[in-house]
Scaffold this motif. Structure first.
Motif: not given
Ligand SMILES: Nc1nc2c(ncn2[C@@H]2O[C@H](COP(=O)(O)OP(=O)(O)OP(=O)(O)O)[C@@H](O)[C@H]2O)c(=O)[nH]1
Ligand SMILES: [Mg+2]
Length: 302
Positions: A12-21, A57-61
């Motif tokens: 999971a790629i998480v973070g606040r808005p606008n950080v570049g996810k 295999q990497v499944v990014y979200v």
């Protein structure tokens, strides 16, 4: 059949808005799967990007930016976006938590709270390093953020320029558990071409009109057909008020024409075919605060 053990996992790629996810996921996948803009709250849905190399295999979200709900902005769509981001943390093998340089904010705290109690490893990626003003301050900052959570690794990156991304990917691959691959090796996303088409139109609206029209537009694909190698795509842009419709259309239709041109170019690249794109704008008052309207407009990944 290879006799090597195969590995596969969810990240999971998480973070606040606008950080570049979304920028990070696109760079890793080498194509635009998830739309980006300089405006916060660009991503509204979970978007999966699948990368298969050899036996791993990497499944990014990619996820919507987690944000604080404020009284006047606490719309159904804001709740939906936060839930879509939080629910991505369930059952993943690794979390990449992205922050923007040394600009730690209250919203980063919101994300941190969501990480509490997670059992999987968490990697902190400090993004936009290409724009870091005070390089001297980085080392003490790394020590400071290391106190905030038991991160398994902290890595400074530039998602846009690709700095340190191969190191990040190597790290990620190392965390993938032994498993068969969930997806065929040539599959890059679980999202349909229709979804991507609607997102590309929304990206152009966000990029061209983000300041005037932050959150009130959504896009529905009404036609998606192929004839003789040509794709015919019809997209309906829904806004909340008639003033917004006027803004999207622009003087003598110039704005909507430009949105259409830019979206078509991206669609042709994404689909590898010539595209005929037709756009319409319609007012549907209150769609962003109406649970049922949201569902019918495809806000359903929870
Ligand atoms: N200078 C610089 N800009 C970056 C970098 N990564 C992302 N950006 C910019 O930051 C802005 C936001 O990027 P996004 O990828 O849309 O951010 P996001 O976290 O997905 O945002 P939401 O979807 O709104 O939560 C865009 O203008 C990007 O071009 C980077 O490494 N360096
Ligand atoms: Mg995004």
């Amino acid at each position: 059949m290879s006799d090597q053990t195969s590995h596969c996992g969810f990240v999971a790629i998480v973070g606040r808005p606008n950080v570049g996810k979304s920028t990070l996921m696109n760079h890793i996948l080498g194509q635009k799967l998830s739309i980006t803009s300089r405006r916060p709250q660009t991503t509204r849905h979970q978007v999966v990007g699948i990368k298969t190399e050899d036996d791993v295999q990497v499944v990014y979200v990619d996820t919507p930016g987690m944000h604080k709900l404020e009284k006047d902005r606490n719309k159904a769509i804001n709740r939906y976006m936060n839930q879509a981001a939080s629910s991505a943390l369930k059952d993943v093998d690794l979390v990449i938590f992205i922050i923007d340089r040394m600009r730690w904010t209250e919203e980063d705290e919101v994300v941190l709270q969501k990480l509490e109690g997670l059992k999987c490893p968490v990697v902190l990626a400090i993004n936009k390093m290409d724009r870091l003003e005070d390089k001297e301050a980085l080392l003490p900052y790394l020590e400071e953020v290391a106190q905030k959570y038991a991160f398994d690794a902290i890595i400074p990156i530039s998602a846009q320029h690709g700095h340190n991304l191969s190191q990040l990917e190597t790290l990620v691959r190392g965390y993938m558990p032994e498993s068969f691959h969930y997806y065929p090796e040539d599959q890059v996303t679980d999202r349909s071409e229709r979804f991507l088409a609607s997102e590309l139109v929304r990206e152009k609206i966000m990029r061209q009109l983000g300041d005037e029209l932050p959150y009130q537009a959504t896009v529905e694909i009404e036609e998606f057909s192929e004839d003789d190698g040509m794709l015919f795509i019809g997209a309906l842009i829904l806004v909340e008020r008639s003033g917004q419709k006027r803004i999207i259309i622009g003087e003598k239709g110039t704005r909507i024409k430009q949105i259409g041109q830019e979206a078509r170019i991206d669609m042709e690249r994404a689909f590898g075919a010539k595209v005929m794109l037709n756009l319409w704008v319609k007012v549907k008052g209150g769609w962003s605060d109406d649970e049922r309207a949201l569902k019918s407009l495809g806000y359903t990944d929870l």
